[in-house]
Design a protein around this motif. Sequence first.
Motif, short mmCIF file in Angstrom:
data_model
loop_
_atom_site.label_atom_id
_atom_site.label_comp_id
_atom_site.label_asym_id
_atom_site.label_seq_id
_atom_site.Cartn_x
_atom_site.Cartn_y
_atom_site.Cartn_z
N GLY A 497 3.11 -10.17 20.37
CA GLY A 497 2.55 -9.44 19.25
C GLY A 497 3.30 -8.13 19.10
N VAL A 498 2.87 -7.35 18.14
CA VAL A 498 3.48 -6.04 18.00
C VAL A 498 2.38 -5.02 17.72
N GLN A 506 0.39 -10.67 25.33
CA GLN A 506 -0.96 -10.63 25.88
C GLN A 506 -1.71 -11.93 25.62
N HIS A 507 -2.96 -11.94 26.03
CA HIS A 507 -3.75 -13.19 25.95
C HIS A 507 -4.29 -13.47 24.55
N ARG A 548 -4.25 -11.44 20.25
CA ARG A 548 -4.37 -12.46 19.21
C ARG A 548 -5.75 -13.11 19.29
N VAL A 549 -6.32 -13.37 18.10
CA VAL A 549 -7.65 -13.99 18.04
C VAL A 549 -7.56 -15.23 17.16
N VAL A 550 -8.06 -16.35 17.66
CA VAL A 550 -8.08 -17.57 16.84
C VAL A 550 -9.52 -18.06 16.72
N TYR A 551 -9.78 -18.84 15.68
CA TYR A 551 -11.13 -19.35 15.47
C TYR A 551 -11.14 -20.86 15.66
N ASP A 552 -12.03 -21.34 16.50
CA ASP A 552 -12.11 -22.76 16.83
C ASP A 552 -12.90 -23.49 15.73
#
Length: 564
Positions: A497-498, A506-507, A548-552
């Motif tokens: 990421g930046v 990162q995670h 980073r965030v993702v949506y399941d």
Amino acid sequence: MPDEQETTPADPTHRVSTTGDVEVSTYLEIASEEVRRTAGTAGQATVDSDVPPKRDAIAIIDFGSQYSRLIARRVRELNVYCEIVPPDATRDAVRDMNLAGIILSGGPSSVYEEGAPTAPAWVFDAGVPVLGICYGMQLIAHQLGGHVAQAAEREYGFAVLHRNDQSVLLDGLEDELPVWMSHGDRIDVMPQGFRAIAFSENSPIAAMANDDGIYGIQFHPEVAHTPQGVEMLRNFAYKVCGLNGSWTPNNFVSESIARIREQVGTGKVICALSGGVDSAVTAKLVHEAIGDQLTCIFVNNGLLRREEPERVREVFEQNLGLKLIYVDATERFMTALAGVTDPEQKRKIIGNEFINVFEIEAGAMGEVDFLAQGTLYPDVIESQTSESTAAHKIKTHHNVGGLPERMRMKLVEPLRYLFKDEVRLAGAELGLPPQILNRQPFPGPGLAIRVIGDITWDKLETLRAADWIVMDEIKADGLYDNLWQSFAVLTNTQTVGVMGDQRTYQHVVALRAVTSEDAMTADWARLPYDTLARISSRIVNEVPAINRVVYDITSKPPGTIEWE
Ligand code: XMP
């Protein structure tokens, strides 16, 4: 809608106690699989509470319908007590029920199939009204001398029911009603003494009755697609069986208290608290019944969410005045879990450690006679049927277990005949605070199954921080009560990421938010984009180890609610 439903709910592949919350019985279950294999469940407890209390009841004979449990819930919603029993139940098995009526459920069989289940003979000479639904109706025809034929066409879906005779069952309802059908066979000759009371396009005998209070209906009154179905069940329970809806929270709370007093006498009881609704209501009921003969144990395993241990202590110790032993066993659990990546292994370790801690604490109390636990009725139903259905094991918590034999405590299970919604009503009646009653489920193994891969304290702290933000935003947007569960999962994937002018590595955190009735099936929640945006932006800004965030967006099935 959900609360901290305890452990995980029932479903065909599940055993439930359940719904997600750490109900402590779950720990006991997890831990004792091996014990069970050698000793059976008998070692763990008496089955005093297997004797159902004597109260006016409807028995629902379950012929394997996916809707049997729904029939039971509908009947309970009418404030009528009912129990589900298997087709091979003897008259003795229901003798303690004060039988006021019998419902024969639907089922997948055809009456002519070899080995198809039949209604036990006592059903027709018990002297109480009978309502056969779908396959149950066909059994009435088949067993009482009528005839069941294969219909030319399967009738599935909506149908219009036309009344063609008066009957108490359809009393007060329109002459034409939408109903939900799902059957192949149908009745072409009624047994002697029966008359047709309604028909549909494909079922000339869609409902029948005789003068002894035996009714058969080809459609399903228990499903929402039969809008007046509840009225029909009400007519059956109240007008045909003569029941009066006295199974109320107030009544079952006072009945339970009396029963616990009788069962426990002057004995000592322990109860493991999870923070979830089942163990909370159990503890409160037992406390109302026997006061300080009860000691609660709350184990902080280090896998709880932020502020959870503090909140449990505050509610139970300070607000409710229960005798509480608080055990901080964080280090013990962390040591046992170090380097473990396999989800089932994690569950096993957590279960075993819980039993060890529990045993030490209980041992320090001297002789303890009873273990109070929040087993719910769906768990009981599931364990009755799980042997025969041999459900495939998906996750360990779905299996029934018990305490090691050496502990030799008898069980007090005051919720054994209650459904989840009744438990919440009982909890409200007992004055438990809404934050306990309406908490979303939280799994027994806690955050251990939401940190993917190996567990470290740093990862747990990262997840706690992210999870806190998810909960905060979900609550702020008024979404909490409409979600079965909403939480964060710390993946073991790192991405680039930046931030500012800096490259980060990162995670990834995943958000999981689902709607569900009972965790058997679930759909991913269509959260508003704005809520998702705020959660994402806050997590990335406030939790340093996540970029980073993702949506399941996976439903269950094929996914499960938890990632591990
Ligand atoms: P799954 O992941 O099987 O979860 O779709 C269904 C429900 O059960 C909860 N869950 C657990 N609860 N011990 C528990 O007490 C467990 O090991 C466990 N695993 C999953 C999950 O949170 C959901 O509510």
